[in-house]
Design a protein around this motif. Structure first.
Motif, PDB file in Angstrom:
ATOM      1  N   GLN A 116       0.833  -1.199   0.000  1.00  0.00           N
ATOM      2  CA  GLN A 116       0.000   0.000   0.000  1.00  0.00           C
ATOM      3  C   GLN A 116       0.877   1.263   0.000  1.00  0.00           C
ATOM      4  O   GLN A 116       0.470   2.301  -0.512  1.00  0.00           O
TER       5      GLN A 116
ATOM      6  N   ASP B  49       3.728   1.990  -1.544  1.00  0.00           N
ATOM      7  CA  ASP B  49       4.478   2.432  -2.735  1.00  0.00           C
ATOM      8  C   ASP B  49       3.820   1.981  -4.038  1.00  0.00           C
ATOM      9  O   ASP B  49       4.457   1.975  -5.095  1.00  0.00           O
ATOM     10  N   ASP B  50       2.566   1.571  -3.960  1.00  0.00           N
ATOM     11  CA  ASP B  50       1.787   1.199  -5.144  1.00  0.00           C
ATOM     12  C   ASP B  50       2.310  -0.059  -5.832  1.00  0.00           C
ATOM     13  O   ASP B  50       2.327  -0.166  -7.066  1.00  0.00           O
TER      14      ASP B  50
ATOM     15  N   VAL C 269      -2.944   0.021  -9.969  1.00  0.00           N
ATOM     16  CA  VAL C 269      -3.131   0.976  -8.872  1.00  0.00           C
ATOM     17  C   VAL C 269      -3.537   2.315  -9.464  1.00  0.00           C
ATOM     18  O   VAL C 269      -2.879   2.814 -10.371  1.00  0.00           O
TER      19      VAL C 269
ATOM     20  N   SER D 273      -2.819   9.368  -7.815  1.00  0.00           N
ATOM     21  CA  SER D 273      -1.474   9.955  -7.854  1.00  0.00           C
ATOM     22  C   SER D 273      -1.243  10.854  -6.646  1.00  0.00           C
ATOM     23  O   SER D 273      -0.663  11.931  -6.764  1.00  0.00           O
ATOM     24  N   HIS D 274      -1.727  10.418  -5.484  1.00  0.00           N
ATOM     25  CA  HIS D 274      -1.501  11.196  -4.271  1.00  0.00           C
ATOM     26  C   HIS D 274       0.000  11.290  -4.003  1.00  0.00           C
ATOM     27  O   HIS D 274       0.718  10.296  -4.142  1.00  0.00           O
TER      28      HIS D 274
ATOM     29  N   ALA E  89       4.500   8.718  -2.144  1.00  0.00           N
ATOM     30  CA  ALA E  89       4.774   7.282  -2.152  1.00  0.00           C
ATOM     31  C   ALA E  89       6.218   7.021  -1.728  1.00  0.00           C
ATOM     32  O   ALA E  89       7.136   7.789  -2.064  1.00  0.00           O
TER      33      ALA E  89
ATOM     34  N   ALA F  11      -3.964   4.685  -4.258  1.00  0.00           N
ATOM     35  CA  ALA F  11      -3.037   5.814  -4.407  1.00  0.00           C
ATOM     36  C   ALA F  11      -3.773   7.136  -4.575  1.00  0.00           C
ATOM     37  O   ALA F  11      -3.163   8.148  -4.896  1.00  0.00           O
TER      38      ALA F  11
ATOM     39  N   ARG G 251      -1.383   7.487   1.702  1.00  0.00           N
ATOM     40  CA  ARG G 251      -1.141   6.043   1.803  1.00  0.00           C
ATOM     41  C   ARG G 251      -0.987   5.586   3.247  1.00  0.00           C
ATOM     42  O   ARG G 251      -1.376   4.471   3.596  1.00  0.00           O
TER      43      ARG G 251
END
Length: 419
Positions: free
Chosen positions: A41, A43-44, A61, A64-65, A68, A330, A334
């Motif tokens: 979760q 780092d995608d 995933v 684009s928050h 990460a 994402a 996160r």
């Protein structure tokens, strides 16, 4: 605020006690339950061995928050922050691609020392580790097949990878004094209708037999196999179906992993637990929220999460069931996603434990379905929240939504600084 919380707990404890529910004892039991929090979760699902490799195997995933994790150290920092807002001591679930090493091993060459920083960190934090071979997002899985691949050389590559993963899992268990669950999931399947459904499953059967041939101490490592109904690129046929792994797991005494999003869109896993528990020595759960099938939304305390918790509590399955999380979002913070999902899972377990289970079972046995229905409904509005607040207070983590202020501050000071 602490006086208010303690007073509310005292009153709630008295209410529950009228029905034979000992809240103090329940909180002691709850503190012993370990949730396996999935590292991906943070780092995608990129990992650190092949960060430039496109996601494959039906993995997707969205969002684009910012913030990460870009390295194993950043990921561990984020996990520490999340755990500071989650009551209890838990585990971290690693995929093989999350090796923390200056070396560049391929997946069939991974060894325990490639994960030593994780082990040292887990010891320091008092956490356990679980593990997964990564049978996706690799050049040798681009055609959608791994352990059931028709090419013997490619199949051997994935067999060797899974063998290496089991040894790493056993190393985790030995070093940390907490059994590691090593779970195998593969994306193998066809996009359109196949002619031969049997041959790939025969190859998978043979591959698994070879993977599991090396005996490992079950005190250190437990093996699990995970099914799927269909995936992106395998809409028509998946080799490792539920029926395949249910048969394999029961026959070979492996944990059967039930992922909440890996079944038909209207199918749930809660009703399967009491049946499988009769024929297995244990189960592995991947608690997720399949809003549209396997969409892996952040877990909330919804009806199905509560039903899973109730089944585990009512049938005394907590000691033999390993509870893991599996979602990746994402589109939001996160770290906050970990906190929401893990706290929601623990809250569902607490709510289930606070029910007068024996009283309900007795009413059912006597055919008093009126009492069964009435009490089940009335307990939905009992002051569970007061028990949860007290548990958080005594665990030294933020109470109610106050954790969100901490998460937002961490986002400003850490996550947004990553660019």
């Amino acid at each position: 605020m602490s006086n208010e919380i303690e007073e509310a707990y005292k009153q709630a404890r008295e209410q529950y006690a009228k029905h034979g529910v000992d809240t103090d004892l329940i909180l002691e039991k709850l503190a012993k339950i370990k949730i396996s929090v999935h590292c991906w979760q943070g780092d995608d699902v990129r990992g650190f061995l092949f960060q430039d490799q496109d996601l494959s195997g039906g993995i997707s995933v969205t969002g684009s928050h910012p913030g990460a994790a870009r390295s194993a150290s950043e990921l561990r920092q984020d996990l520490e922050e999340a755990f500071s807002m989650i009551p209890g001591k838990h585990k971290v679930n690693l995929h093989a691609i999350y090796a923390d090493t200056d070396e560049k091993p391929d997946l069939n060459e991974i060894k325990p020392h490639h994960y030593e920083p994780w082990v040292a960190w887990a010891k320091e934090q008092g956490l356990g580790l679980d593990f997964n071979p990564t049978c996706f997002s690799h050049e040798k899985s681009e055609d959608g097949f791994t352990l059931s691949h028709p090419d013997e050389k490619i199949r051997k590559f994935w067999i060797d990878h899974c063998k290496a993963a089991r040894r790493i899992g056993a190393y985790f268990g030995e070093q940390l004094g907490q059994t590691c669950v090593t779970n195998i999931w593969i994306p193998d399947g066809y996009k359109d209708n196949p002619v031969d459904r049997m041959a790939p499953r025969k190859r998978l059967l043979d591959s698994l037999d070879e993977v599991f041939a090396e005996p490992l101490d079950s005190a250190y490592n437990l093996d699990a196999v995970e099914s799927k109904l269909f995936g992106l690129g395998s809409e028509a046929y998946v080799v490792g179906s539920h029926e395949f792994y249910m048969g394999y797991g029961i026959k070979n005494d492996k944990l059967i992993c039930l992922d909440a999003g890996h079944f038909h869109p209207t199918e749930t896993i809660s009703g399967k637990l009491s049946s499988l528990a009769l024929f297995t020595s244990g189960l592995l759960l991947h608690v997720s929220r399949p809003m549209r099938w396997d969409s892996d939304h952040v877990v909330i305390m919804d009806d199905e999460t509560l039903e899973i918790a109730r089944e585990l509590v009512r049938h005394e399955l907590l000691d033999t069931t390993h509870i893991g999380l599996d979602f990746f979002d994402a589109s939001i913070n996160r770290v906050a996603a970990w906190v929401i999902g893990t706290r929601s899972t623990i809250k569902a377990l607490l709510r289930a434990m606070l029910e007068p289970t024996e009283m309900l079972k007795q009413a059912e046995l006597e055919g008093d379905y009126t009492t069964r229905l009435a009490l089940t409904e009335e307990f939905k509005s009992y002051p569970f929240g007061a028990i949860w607040d007290y548990y958080c207070l005594k665990s030294g983590v933020p109470v109610r939504e106050t954790w969100l202020d901490q998460a937002k501050e961490y986002e400003r000071n850490v996550l947004l600084q990553r660019g």
